[in-house]
Design a protein around this motif. Structure first.
Motif, PDB file in Angstrom:
ATOM      1  N   LEU A 121      40.492  65.903 -29.240  1.00 48.77           N
ATOM      2  CA  LEU A 121      39.814  64.899 -28.551  1.00 48.77           C
ATOM      3  C   LEU A 121      39.234  65.747 -27.151  1.00 48.77           C
ATOM      4  O   LEU A 121      37.971  65.528 -27.154  1.00 48.77           O
ATOM      5  N   ALA A 139      35.319  66.592 -26.001  1.00 45.43           N
ATOM      6  CA  ALA A 139      34.989  65.823 -24.531  1.00 45.43           C
ATOM      7  C   ALA A 139      34.322  67.025 -23.911  1.00 45.43           C
ATOM      8  O   ALA A 139      33.302  67.063 -23.189  1.00 45.43           O
ATOM      9  N   ILE A 179      36.112  60.337 -16.523  1.00 45.32           N
ATOM     10  CA  ILE A 179      37.128  60.849 -16.911  1.00 45.32           C
ATOM     11  C   ILE A 179      38.233  60.955 -15.721  1.00 45.32           C
ATOM     12  O   ILE A 179      39.524  60.783 -16.117  1.00 45.32           O
ATOM     13  N   ALA A 223      44.457  60.733 -25.031  1.00 45.98           N
ATOM     14  CA  ALA A 223      43.485  61.550 -24.409  1.00 45.98           C
ATOM     15  C   ALA A 223      43.813  61.470 -22.897  1.00 45.98           C
ATOM     16  O   ALA A 223      44.669  60.865 -22.522  1.00 45.98           O
ATOM     17  N   SER A 224      43.474  62.444 -22.269  1.00 47.11           N
ATOM     18  CA  SER A 224      43.681  62.883 -20.982  1.00 47.11           C
ATOM     19  C   SER A 224      42.610  63.597 -19.960  1.00 47.11           C
ATOM     20  O   SER A 224      42.033  64.431 -20.542  1.00 47.11           O
ATOM     21  N   ALA A 225      42.598  63.313 -18.960  1.00 47.74           N
ATOM     22  CA  ALA A 225      41.636  63.975 -17.850  1.00 47.74           C
ATOM     23  C   ALA A 225      42.067  65.355 -17.897  1.00 47.74           C
ATOM     24  O   ALA A 225      41.203  66.363 -17.611  1.00 47.74           O
ATOM     25  N   THR A 226      43.420  65.623 -17.771  1.00 44.16           N
ATOM     26  CA  THR A 226      43.870  67.033 -17.314  1.00 44.16           C
ATOM     27  C   THR A 226      43.354  67.819 -18.457  1.00 44.16           C
ATOM     28  O   THR A 226      42.700  69.292 -17.967  1.00 44.16           O
ATOM     29  N   VAL A 259      40.769  67.690 -20.710  1.00 45.50           N
ATOM     30  CA  VAL A 259      39.435  67.844 -20.459  1.00 45.50           C
ATOM     31  C   VAL A 259      38.900  68.647 -19.536  1.00 45.50           C
ATOM     32  O   VAL A 259      38.088  69.670 -19.759  1.00 45.50           O
ATOM     33  N   PHE A 260      39.756  68.522 -18.286  1.00 47.03           N
ATOM     34  CA  PHE A 260      39.225  69.556 -17.023  1.00 47.03           C
ATOM     35  C   PHE A 260      39.668  70.765 -17.376  1.00 47.03           C
ATOM     36  O   PHE A 260      38.901  71.706 -16.916  1.00 47.03           O
TER      37      PHE A 260
END
Lengths: 297, 288
Positions: free
Chosen positions: B100, B104, B123, B160-163, B165-166
């Motif tokens: 995911l 993203a 996010i 899902a995770s901001a970390t 994706v970042f």
């Protein structure tokens, strides 16, 4: 980023690629978080079956409750002890590893492994080693010093034991960042100080610590968040919040109010207060340390 | 004792309060490392002992039980089920989150679309919402969906995770623009670009995110405790709690409990040791 490096411009495709992440975040993060805010304004009765509007009533009763105030106070004190303890020990070990280059990779792995240590396992291991009657550590401590370990009945001791567990568990994570930060300092600076004959530990506090200040700030925030949000397994497995509320930290109180006493509105209000805490910490993080962080979150 | 290596101006008076020498440094590190590992080493010893041997507090020899506490935990105390549940949960979260988040990040870095900045902030802001901030409604949601006691409840909120994706966004932004230009001129489609160029060039970062996610997921305790009440669906961290409870009849079977604890630690520890290089690189990139 300039448009030249963005080769694609189909908004539909971009939306499709972002959709799974966005859907999960909305369903399992944003929606429950907003619902927490809503619930915090209601009083819940009959195992959560009935909700009555109470406005800020839950917050008023929390902030005026002696038990909650005490829980807040000891959680802050606990975070402070954990932050200082963890950073002090990690700095020392990290600095030693940084100072010997030769086998530092073997040393590094041997020092950072608590990063993988599950908090529940950390709790169970030290529960045993520090057991008032059976613990081997207790045995030798009582043999060699006048101290008596009685943390099943002694509040301050229980508090201290939990701090030891958290510090132990957090060492790995902190050492990773401290060693990396020390390795990033230009060598010429440390060479100069060394030629001036500055002692090794004076060097640490006068030269190195100021130079890795952003990393230290980052770690202060991360350790505080850990102390506030991730100490549930330790309390649950070692002290159950006792003796006489000495380790009844905010996260444990929240769990009990929500899932043992079914005071869902009151528990949600506690979640909102924790949200304020994490927001302040993240703000400090963005403002004073570079980057951001919460790993795996 | 090793002699001073960096003393160019040798001077006996100065030497007395000069830097501790290398042998002392190594000694200090070994001492610290052993102290840090001592609870684990003691636990491993105790896990081989019988209950009576454990109750002789200073008995530090390997016990008479050999590995039978381990088989006892695995077979008679359901640790094989718990371990398997933990493993399946962690693998699903690792694979799901990485997939995911790669998608993203691909959109965020290589697509022009309206409100890019707002989407990224949307996010990132989820960093303010750890599980305790939303635990009551999240539990109710799982109950309403009928997901309690299932893998869906254990994995869904973590997938899902901001970390991640970042981190992938940072990684992609570091890939040379010239490569992207070549792909653009060749008319390479986005998924081909992802699988042929981005993923091969991000192997270290992907490995790092996998390690962080695996350890993080395997070590979860509060959420599984809340959302799983059926023992056959439980994960090993909460399994330790059950073991501690059921081994306390009469004399506490500490050997058995220690065996359970070592089992629950082993997978993340092995992952950390094997993949420590990408882990270290990934963790420290994030802080910059």
């Amino acid at each position: 980023m300039s448009t030249a490096t963005k080769p694609y411009d189909s908004t539909l495709q971009a939306a499709l690629l972002l959709l799974p992440t966005a859907a999960v975040l909305v369903a399992f993060l944003y929606y429950p978080a907003l619902e927490t805010f809503r619930l915090s304004l209601y009083e819940t009765l009959f195992l959560g079956q009935r909700q009555t509007w109470t406005g800020l009533g839950n917050f008023v009763s929390l902030l005026t409750s002696g038990v909650y105030q005490y829980s807040f106070f000891i959680t802050v004190a606990f975070a402070a002890v954990v932050v200082f303890g963890t950073l002090g020990v990690s700095l020392l070990i990290g600095y030693l590893i940084f100072s010997v280059d030769v086998r530092s990779s073997v040393y590094l792995v041997a020092a950072i492994w608590p990063y993988a240590l599950p908090p529940a396992v950390a709790a169970i291991l030290l529960n045993f080693i520090l057991h008032p009657n059976l613990g081997i550590f207790t045995h030798y401590l009582e043999l060699l010093t006048p101290l008596t370990l009685d943390w099943f009945n002694d509040g301050p001791q229980a508090f201290a034991i939990l701090a030891v567990v958290v510090i132990w568990k957090q060492l790995g994570y902190n050492i990773i960042f401290i060693v990396a930060a020390l390795n990033n300092i230009p060598e010429i600076l440390t060479e100069n100080a060394r030629i001036d004959g500055v002692g090794r530990f004076r060097m640490l506090y006068k030269v190195y610590v100021p130079m890795i200040a952003p990393t230290m700030t980052f770690l202060v925030v991360m350790n505080t968040i850990y102390a506030f949000f991730s100490t549930f397994p330790l309390v649950d497995l070692m002290t159950s919040g006792g003796p006489s509320d000495a380790t009844n930290f905010l996260i444990f109180k929240l769990y009990r109010d929500a899932f043992q006493f079914n005071s869902l509105g009151l528990a949600s209000a506690q979640s909102v207060i924790l949200f304020v805490v994490v927001s302040i910490l993240m703000y400090i993080q963005l403002r004073f340390a570079s980057g951001y962080g919460r790993y795996g979150g | 004792m090793a002699t001073e290596t960096d003393t160019t101006t040798f001077d006996a008076g100065k030497l007395a309060h000069r830097l501790p020498d290398d042998a002392l440094l190594h000694g200090g590190i070994v001492f610290a490392i052993l102290l840090m590992a001592s609870p684990l080493l003691l636990a491993i010893i105790m896990s081989t002992q019988s209950t009576t041997e454990v109750y002789q507090v200073t008995n530090l020899g390997l016990g008479s039980k050999g590995l039978s506490n381990y088989s006892d935990a695995l077979v008679n105390y359901d640790f094989s089920t718990y371990m398997l549940n933990s493993f399946v949960m962690s693998v699903i979260v690792v694979v799901g989150k990485v997939t995911l988040s790669l998608f993203a990040a691909l959109a965020l870095v290589y697509y022009r679309f309206p409100y890019e900045r707002a989407v990224f902030m949307f996010i990132l802001l989820t960093l303010l919402l750890p599980v305790p901030v939303r635990i009551v409604p999240l539990f109710q949601l799982m109950a309403d969906l009928g997901w309690t006691n299932s893998l869906l409840a254990l994995t869904g909120p973590y997938i899902a995770s901001a970390t991640a994706v970042f981190l992938f966004r940072q990684q992609f932004m570091g890939i040379p623009a010239s490569l992207v230009e070549v792909a653009r001129l060749d008319g390479v489609g986005p998924l081909t670009f992802l699988f042929r160029v981005l993923i091969p060039m991000s192997r270290g970062m992907i490995a790092g995110v996998c390690v962080i996610t695996f350890i993080y997921t395997w070590n979860q305790f509060l959420w599984p405790l809340v959302v799983v009440t059926d023992k056959s669906s439980q994960v090993v961290q909460v399994g330790i709690r059950y073991l501690q409870g059921s081994a306390q009849a009469g004399l506490t079977q500490w050997g058995l409990i220690m065996a359970g604890a070592v089992l629950a630690l082993l997978p993340p520890l092995v992952v950390l040791i094997v993949l420590h290089r990408p882990l270290l690189r990934t963790l420290t990139i994030q802080q910059k």
